[in-house]
Motif scaffolding. Structure first.
Motif, PDB file in Angstrom:
ATOM      1  N   TYR A  36       0.821  -1.213   0.000  1.00 44.15           N
ATOM      2  CA  TYR A  36       0.000   0.000   0.000  1.00 44.15           C
ATOM      3  C   TYR A  36       0.860   1.270   0.000  1.00 44.15           C
ATOM      4  O   TYR A  36       0.330   2.376  -0.061  1.00 44.15           O
ATOM      5  CB  TYR A  36      -0.943   0.005   1.211  1.00 44.15           C
ATOM      6  N   PHE A  40       2.686   6.047  -2.835  1.00 51.49           N
ATOM      7  CA  PHE A  40       3.543   7.118  -2.327  1.00 51.49           C
ATOM      8  C   PHE A  40       4.907   7.096  -3.031  1.00 51.49           C
ATOM      9  O   PHE A  40       5.449   8.143  -3.380  1.00 51.49           O
ATOM     10  CB  PHE A  40       3.733   6.983  -0.805  1.00 51.49           C
ATOM     11  N   ALA A  42       5.466   6.056  -6.029  1.00 51.48           N
ATOM     12  CA  ALA A  42       5.249   6.598  -7.377  1.00 51.48           C
ATOM     13  C   ALA A  42       5.237   8.124  -7.325  1.00 51.48           C
ATOM     14  O   ALA A  42       5.783   8.803  -8.208  1.00 51.48           O
ATOM     15  CB  ALA A  42       3.936   6.075  -7.950  1.00 51.48           C
ATOM     16  N   MET A 127      -1.284   6.473 -15.857  1.00 53.16           N
ATOM     17  CA  MET A 127      -0.388   5.470 -16.449  1.00 53.16           C
ATOM     18  C   MET A 127      -0.128   5.817 -17.921  1.00 53.16           C
ATOM     19  O   MET A 127       1.015   5.819 -18.378  1.00 53.16           O
ATOM     20  CB  MET A 127      -1.054   4.104 -16.322  1.00 53.16           C
ATOM     21  N   GLY A 212     -10.860   6.914   1.909  1.00 54.15           N
ATOM     22  CA  GLY A 212     -10.095   6.119   2.884  1.00 54.15           C
ATOM     23  C   GLY A 212      -9.439   4.950   2.180  1.00 54.15           C
ATOM     24  O   GLY A 212      -9.975   4.425   1.205  1.00 54.15           O
ATOM     25  N   SER A 214      -8.395   1.315   1.217  1.00 55.84           N
ATOM     26  CA  SER A 214      -9.227   0.100   1.297  1.00 55.84           C
ATOM     27  C   SER A 214      -8.649  -0.882   2.317  1.00 55.84           C
ATOM     28  O   SER A 214      -7.450  -0.871   2.590  1.00 55.84           O
ATOM     29  CB  SER A 214      -9.273  -0.568  -0.077  1.00 55.84           C
TER      30      SER A 214
HETATM   31  C1  HEM Z   1       1.734   8.582 -11.303  1.00 59.15           C
HETATM   32  C2  HEM Z   1       1.093   7.500 -10.959  1.00 59.15           C
HETATM   33  C3  HEM Z   1       0.405   7.261  -9.624  1.00 59.15           C
HETATM   34  C4  HEM Z   1       0.558   7.875  -8.409  1.00 59.15           C
HETATM   35  C5  HEM Z   1       1.505   9.019  -8.054  1.00 59.15           C
HETATM   36  C6  HEM Z   1      -0.371   7.252  -7.484  1.00 59.15           C
HETATM   37  C7  HEM Z   1      -0.501   7.591  -6.128  1.00 59.15           C
HETATM   38  C8  HEM Z   1      -1.314   6.916  -5.229  1.00 59.15           C
HETATM   39  C9  HEM Z   1      -1.315   7.076  -3.786  1.00 59.15           C
HETATM   40  C10 HEM Z   1      -0.365   8.024  -3.008  1.00 59.15           C
HETATM   41  C11 HEM Z   1      -2.247   6.256  -3.255  1.00 59.15           C
HETATM   42  C12 HEM Z   1      -2.600   6.038  -1.773  1.00 59.15           C
HETATM   43  C13 HEM Z   1      -1.735   4.995  -1.103  1.00 59.15           C
HETATM   44  C14 HEM Z   1      -1.655   3.652  -1.800  1.00 59.15           C
HETATM   45  O1  HEM Z   1      -2.648   2.889  -1.854  1.00 59.15           O
HETATM   46  O2  HEM Z   1      -0.557   3.360  -2.310  1.00 59.15           O
HETATM   47  C15 HEM Z   1      -2.903   5.569  -4.360  1.00 59.15           C
HETATM   48  C16 HEM Z   1      -3.966   4.682  -4.248  1.00 59.15           C
HETATM   49  C17 HEM Z   1      -4.632   4.088  -5.324  1.00 59.15           C
HETATM   50  N1  HEM Z   1      -4.219   4.074  -6.643  1.00 59.15           N
HETATM   51 FE1  HEM Z   1      -2.661   5.152  -7.384  1.00 59.15          FE
HETATM   52  N2  HEM Z   1      -1.093   6.288  -8.151  1.00 59.15           N
HETATM   53  C18 HEM Z   1      -0.647   6.239  -9.463  1.00 59.15           C
HETATM   54  C19 HEM Z   1      -1.083   5.381 -10.466  1.00 59.15           C
HETATM   55  C20 HEM Z   1      -2.153   4.495 -10.341  1.00 59.15           C
HETATM   56  C21 HEM Z   1      -2.582   3.560 -11.364  1.00 59.15           C
HETATM   57  C22 HEM Z   1      -1.894   3.372 -12.727  1.00 59.15           C
HETATM   58  C23 HEM Z   1      -3.691   2.918 -10.885  1.00 59.15           C
HETATM   59  C24 HEM Z   1      -4.546   1.865 -11.538  1.00 59.15           C
HETATM   60  C25 HEM Z   1      -4.866   1.847 -12.786  1.00 59.15           C
HETATM   61  C26 HEM Z   1      -3.955   3.432  -9.544  1.00 59.15           C
HETATM   62  C27 HEM Z   1      -5.016   3.071  -8.736  1.00 59.15           C
HETATM   63  C28 HEM Z   1      -5.130   3.355  -7.377  1.00 59.15           C
HETATM   64  C29 HEM Z   1      -6.206   2.912  -6.514  1.00 59.15           C
HETATM   65  C30 HEM Z   1      -7.446   2.093  -6.919  1.00 59.15           C
HETATM   66  C31 HEM Z   1      -5.896   3.365  -5.227  1.00 59.15           C
HETATM   67  C32 HEM Z   1      -6.722   3.141  -3.939  1.00 59.15           C
HETATM   68  C33 HEM Z   1      -6.065   2.065  -3.139  1.00 59.15           C
HETATM   69  C34 HEM Z   1      -6.756   1.802  -1.826  1.00 59.15           C
HETATM   70  O3  HEM Z   1      -7.658   2.540  -1.429  1.00 59.15           O
HETATM   71  O4  HEM Z   1      -6.375   0.830  -1.205  1.00 59.15           O
HETATM   72  N3  HEM Z   1      -2.995   4.367  -9.246  1.00 59.15           N
HETATM   73  N4  HEM Z   1      -2.301   5.969  -5.555  1.00 59.15           N
END
Ligand code: HEM
Length: 364
Positions: A36, A40, A42, A127, A212, A214
């Motif tokens: 999880y 961060f 990324a 992405m 929040g 998941s």
């Molecule tokens: C530059 C690219 C990205 C950045 C900076 C980024 C950043 C973040 C951060 C900081 C979180 C919260 C903490 C975590 O769960 O790790 C998060 C959650 C999430 N990200 Fe990304 N993300 C990126 C790309 C993506 C991609 C490519 C997908 C899917 C296609 C995605 C889907 C999600 C989802 C569904 C959550 C919610 C997770 C949860 O609630 O457990 N993200 N993202």
């Protein structure tokens, strides 16, 4: 004096209140795991790209006559220029890897499900933007590899009847890759994509905070099921505080990211800079082997295998479309992938096919 300044700021901004509600009292699930933190990481990776990119811009010249030379000067003459260039090149590859891993982990944990469809959508768009960043940045050093790899990519739209030639022309600014293409890709890379991705990151993180994080489907969370309304983080009552518990884990992973990056810069500097990146672009001389970067090898190999180019590109667009709207297709409530054999098998087949195509593309 210090206390006076602090209370002056506090009255106006409410920083203490913000830290208390958003960091210390904000809860994450009890059984949260290390995967999880990849979002961060990324984010940290993007910040490194923005900072190192800014320093490169101080010396880079976006002109076909000077671009190659300016990059060579950054590497050999500008103090610490090599360091920022290597951070940018290695960082771009590592960032793609981290975003892939983050996406896989989100998929594996079923975190894309209701009510997080929009979080997934924003992520999927990011992405595509990250890949466009890489594609546009690849041309900027104006090397043989940049020139010919871009020639291959910008030829792809021509497979489509009617609109194909027009789209390729718009991308290149003419019939061939030229100085005009360099200006277009430069504008895309430094002016259009950054505000786009920053807004999407803001929206993505706003959604994660609003809904929040998941609850992982693995391990004991001690949480009861709640209705979908309201702030989901309020349901992690038995969870850990975001700060310091989770922030420490995030920092640890960001450090690991830095360690890998500096290891590659220090001990494997040519990993992402093959020979053809040291030769200036020559539109008259096609090199024998031009391969795209590792993250484009699978789609590249797939296109080589499908005899009809139009069919091949259409197939890839359909797959990209399915990826984009996946949360709307997978309506099952069960978020534990180990209890969904069909999804699990499909997931691993897709992963294995991707790896095989990548290796095949590299060595064919
Ligand atoms: C530059 C690219 C990205 C950045 C900076 C980024 C950043 C973040 C951060 C900081 C979180 C919260 C903490 C975590 O769960 O790790 C998060 C959650 C999430 N990200 Fe990304 N993300 C990126 C790309 C993506 C991609 C490519 C997908 C899917 C296609 C995605 C889907 C999600 C989802 C569904 C959550 C919610 C997770 C949860 O609630 O457990 N993200 N993202």
């Amino acid at each position: 004096m210090w206390n006076k300044i602090k209370s002056w700021v506090e009255i106006r901004i409410g920083l203490d209140d913000f830290v208390r509600t958003q960091l210390k009292e904000y809860r994450v699930p009890r059984n949260i795991n290390i995967f999880y933190t990849l979002g961060f990481v990324a984010l940290a990776a993007y910040l490194i790209q923005a900072v190192s990119g800014f320093f490169l811009l101080l010396y880079y010249v976006p002109h076909s006559e000077h671009a190659f030379r300016s990059v060579q000067d950054i590497m050999n003459k500008v103090p610490y220029g090599w360091f920022f260039r290597m951070m940018h090149v290695v960082g771009s590859n590592l960032m793609v890897a981290v975003v892939f891993l983050h996406m896989f982990s989100v998929f594996f944990m079923g975190s894309y499900k209701k009510p997080r469809e929009m979080t997934w959508l924003a992520g999927a768009f990011m992405m595509f933007i990250v890949l466009t960043f890489c594609l546009s940045g690849y041309l900027l050093p104006w090397s043989q590899l940049s020139y010919w790899a871009t020639t291959i990519v910008t030829t792809m739209p021509t497979a489509f009847p009617y609109v194909g030639d027009f789209a390729a022309g718009v991308l290149r600014g003419g019939e061939h890759v030229s100085g005009i293409t360099l200006n277009r890709f430069f504008a895309l890379h430094v002016a259009l994509l950054p505000p786009f991705v920053v807004s999407l990151i803001g929206f993505h993180i706003f959604l994660v905070r609003r809904i929040g994080i998941s609850t992982p489907p693995f391990g004991e969370s001690g949480e009861e099921k709640r209705p979908w309304t309201g702030y989901r983080h309020e349901s992690h009552l038995k969870g850990h505080p975001f700060y310091p518990y989770f922030v420490q884990k995030e920092m640890l992973m960001a450090m690991a990211y830095f360690a890998i990056m500096f290891f590659i810069i220090g001990f494997m500097p040519a990993l992402f800079l093959p020979e053809d990146t040291n030769t200036p672009a020559d539109p008259m001389k096609t090199p024998a082997h031009i391969k795209p970067e590792w993250y484009f090898l699978a789609p590249y190999q797939m296109l080589k295998l499908v005899p009809n180019k139009f069919l091949g590109i259409s197939l890839q667009m359909i797959l990209a479309g399915i990826f984009l709207i996946w949360p709307f297709l997978d309506k099952k409530e069960e978020d534990n992938i180990t209890k969904r054999p069909l999804l699990r098998v499909t997931f691993f087949i897709v992963l294995i096919v991707w790896i095989v195509l990548t290796i095949w593309g590299k060595y064919s």
